[in-house]
Write a protein that holds these residues in place. Structure first.
Motif, PDB file in Angstrom:
ATOM      1  N   LYS A  44       0.827  -1.204   0.000  1.00  0.00           N
ATOM      2  CA  LYS A  44       0.000   0.000   0.000  1.00  0.00           C
ATOM      3  C   LYS A  44       0.863   1.258   0.000  1.00  0.00           C
ATOM      4  N   ALA A  45       2.069   1.185   0.541  1.00  0.00           N
ATOM      5  CA  ALA A  45       2.926   2.356   0.645  1.00  0.00           C
ATOM      6  C   ALA A  45       3.504   2.747  -0.711  1.00  0.00           C
ATOM      7  N   LYS A  46       3.669   1.766  -1.612  1.00  0.00           N
ATOM      8  CA  LYS A  46       4.246   2.060  -2.913  1.00  0.00           C
ATOM      9  C   LYS A  46       3.169   2.647  -3.824  1.00  0.00           C
ATOM     10  N   PRO A  47       3.464   3.746  -4.480  1.00  0.00           N
ATOM     11  CA  PRO A  47       2.468   4.311  -5.399  1.00  0.00           C
ATOM     12  C   PRO A  47       2.311   3.410  -6.620  1.00  0.00           C
ATOM     13  N   ARG A  48       1.101   3.356  -7.134  1.00  0.00           N
ATOM     14  CA  ARG A  48       0.824   2.521  -8.299  1.00  0.00           C
ATOM     15  C   ARG A  48       1.287   3.259  -9.544  1.00  0.00           C
ATOM     16  N   THR A  49       2.094   2.601 -10.341  1.00  0.00           N
ATOM     17  CA  THR A  49       2.524   3.179 -11.605  1.00  0.00           C
ATOM     18  C   THR A  49       1.882   2.371 -12.723  1.00  0.00           C
ATOM     19  N   PRO A  50       0.911   2.963 -13.407  1.00  0.00           N
ATOM     20  CA  PRO A  50       0.238   2.225 -14.468  1.00  0.00           C
ATOM     21  C   PRO A  50       1.176   1.949 -15.631  1.00  0.00           C
ATOM     22  N   SER A  51       0.987   0.811 -16.255  1.00  0.00           N
ATOM     23  CA  SER A  51       1.783   0.444 -17.408  1.00  0.00           C
ATOM     24  C   SER A  51       1.374   1.301 -18.598  1.00  0.00           C
ATOM     25  N   THR A  52       2.334   1.674 -19.384  1.00  0.00           N
ATOM     26  CA  THR A  52       2.035   2.456 -20.579  1.00  0.00           C
ATOM     27  C   THR A  52       2.033   1.592 -21.829  1.00  0.00           C
ATOM     28  N   LEU A  53       2.220   0.285 -21.669  1.00  0.00           N
ATOM     29  CA  LEU A  53       2.224  -0.604 -22.816  1.00  0.00           C
ATOM     30  C   LEU A  53       0.869  -0.595 -23.511  1.00  0.00           C
ATOM     31  N   PHE A  54      -0.183  -0.779 -22.745  1.00  0.00           N
ATOM     32  CA  PHE A  54      -1.541  -0.697 -23.270  1.00  0.00           C
ATOM     33  C   PHE A  54      -2.232   0.437 -22.522  1.00  0.00           C
ATOM     34  N   ALA A  55      -2.325   1.561 -23.154  1.00  0.00           N
ATOM     35  CA  ALA A  55      -2.896   2.724 -22.485  1.00  0.00           C
ATOM     36  C   ALA A  55      -4.245   3.069 -23.111  1.00  0.00           C
ATOM     37  N   VAL A  56      -5.146   3.527 -22.262  1.00  0.00           N
ATOM     38  CA  VAL A  56      -6.446   4.009 -22.713  1.00  0.00           C
ATOM     39  C   VAL A  56      -6.352   5.515 -22.834  1.00  0.00           C
ATOM     40  N   ASP A  57      -6.925   6.029 -23.891  1.00  0.00           N
ATOM     41  CA  ASP A  57      -6.894   7.466 -24.142  1.00  0.00           C
ATOM     42  C   ASP A  57      -7.491   8.208 -22.947  1.00  0.00           C
ATOM     43  N   PRO A  58      -6.721   9.063 -22.299  1.00  0.00           N
ATOM     44  CA  PRO A  58      -7.253   9.788 -21.146  1.00  0.00           C
ATOM     45  C   PRO A  58      -8.380  10.758 -21.516  1.00  0.00           C
ATOM     46  N   GLN A  59      -8.499  11.088 -22.788  1.00  0.00           N
ATOM     47  CA  GLN A  59      -9.549  11.985 -23.230  1.00  0.00           C
ATOM     48  C   GLN A  59     -10.852  11.258 -23.527  1.00  0.00           C
ATOM     49  N   ALA A  60     -10.838   9.908 -23.495  1.00  0.00           N
ATOM     50  CA  ALA A  60     -12.046   9.133 -23.806  1.00  0.00           C
ATOM     51  C   ALA A  60     -13.106   9.378 -22.739  1.00  0.00           C
ATOM     52  N   SER A  61     -14.343   9.514 -23.195  1.00  0.00           N
ATOM     53  CA  SER A  61     -15.442   9.771 -22.257  1.00  0.00           C
ATOM     54  C   SER A  61     -15.858   8.479 -21.564  1.00  0.00           C
ATOM     55  N   SER A  62     -16.563   8.621 -20.475  1.00  0.00           N
ATOM     56  CA  SER A  62     -17.066   7.448 -19.751  1.00  0.00           C
ATOM     57  C   SER A  62     -18.006   6.640 -20.626  1.00  0.00           C
ATOM     58  N   GLU A  63     -18.789   7.330 -21.422  1.00  0.00           N
ATOM     59  CA  GLU A  63     -19.719   6.644 -22.312  1.00  0.00           C
ATOM     60  C   GLU A  63     -18.958   5.777 -23.321  1.00  0.00           C
TER      61      GLU A  63
END
Length: 129
Positions: A44-63
Motif C-alpha cells: 500500500k505504501a508504494k504508489p501505483r505506476t500504471p503500465s504504458t504498454l496498453f494505455a487508454v486514451d485519457p480523453q475518452a469519455s465514460s460513455e
C-alpha cells in the motif's frame, strides 16, 4: 556398573539462540523474511505506476469506455460459448460458469451505460426547453 555421566546430562539452561550474536541472527532473519514476504503495508505504501504498454486514451469519455467494455464482454462471451461446444464434463461446466460471470458483468455494464447515457430523446427534450 557405574555411569560417569549424570542421567540426564547436565546442560546449560541457556537457549542455543541466546548468545552474544543472537541479535545479529534475529536481525538477519527479519531482513530475510521482510525481503521474501513483504507485508501488505509495503504494497500500500508504494504508489501505483500504471503500465504504458496498453494505455487508454485519457480523453475518452465514460460513455465511450462503457460502450467498449460492453462490446468486449459480448465478444468474450461469444468466444467462450464457441469453446463450450467442443468440451464435455467438468471443463464444459467451468466455462459455462465463466460465461455466466461474463453475462453478469455485461448486464452491469449495460445498466451503467443506461445511467450514463440517457436516451437521446430525453437529452433533446432538456435542450429544447
Amino acid at each position: 556398573m557405574f555411569k560417569v555421566t549424570p542421567n540426564p546430562p547436565d546442560t546449560d539452561p541457556i537457549s542455543p539462540y541466546q548468545s552474544p550474536d543472537s541479535k545479529k541472527f534475529n536481525d538477519a532473519a527479519e531482513r530475510a523474511l521482510d525481503y521474501h514476504f513483504p507485508s501488505f503495508a509495503d504494497f500500500k505504501a508504494k504508489p501505483r505506476t500504471p503500465s504504458t504498454l496498453f494505455a487508454v486514451d485519457p480523453q475518452a469519455s465514460s460513455e465511450t469506455l462503457t460502450v467498449y467494455l460492453v462490446e468486449t464482454l459480448a465478444s468474450v462471451d461469444v468466444m467462450v460459448h464457441q469453446l463450450v461446444d467442443h468440451l464435455e464434463g467438468e471443463a464444459r461446466y467451468a466455462l459455462l460458469g465463466i460465461s455466466n460471470s461474463i453475462m453478469v458483468a455485461e448486464l452491469t455494464a449495460n445498466r451503467l451505460l443506461d445511467q450514463t447515457d440517457p436516451p437521446a430523446l430525453e437529452r433533446t427534450a432538456v435542450v429544447d426547453e
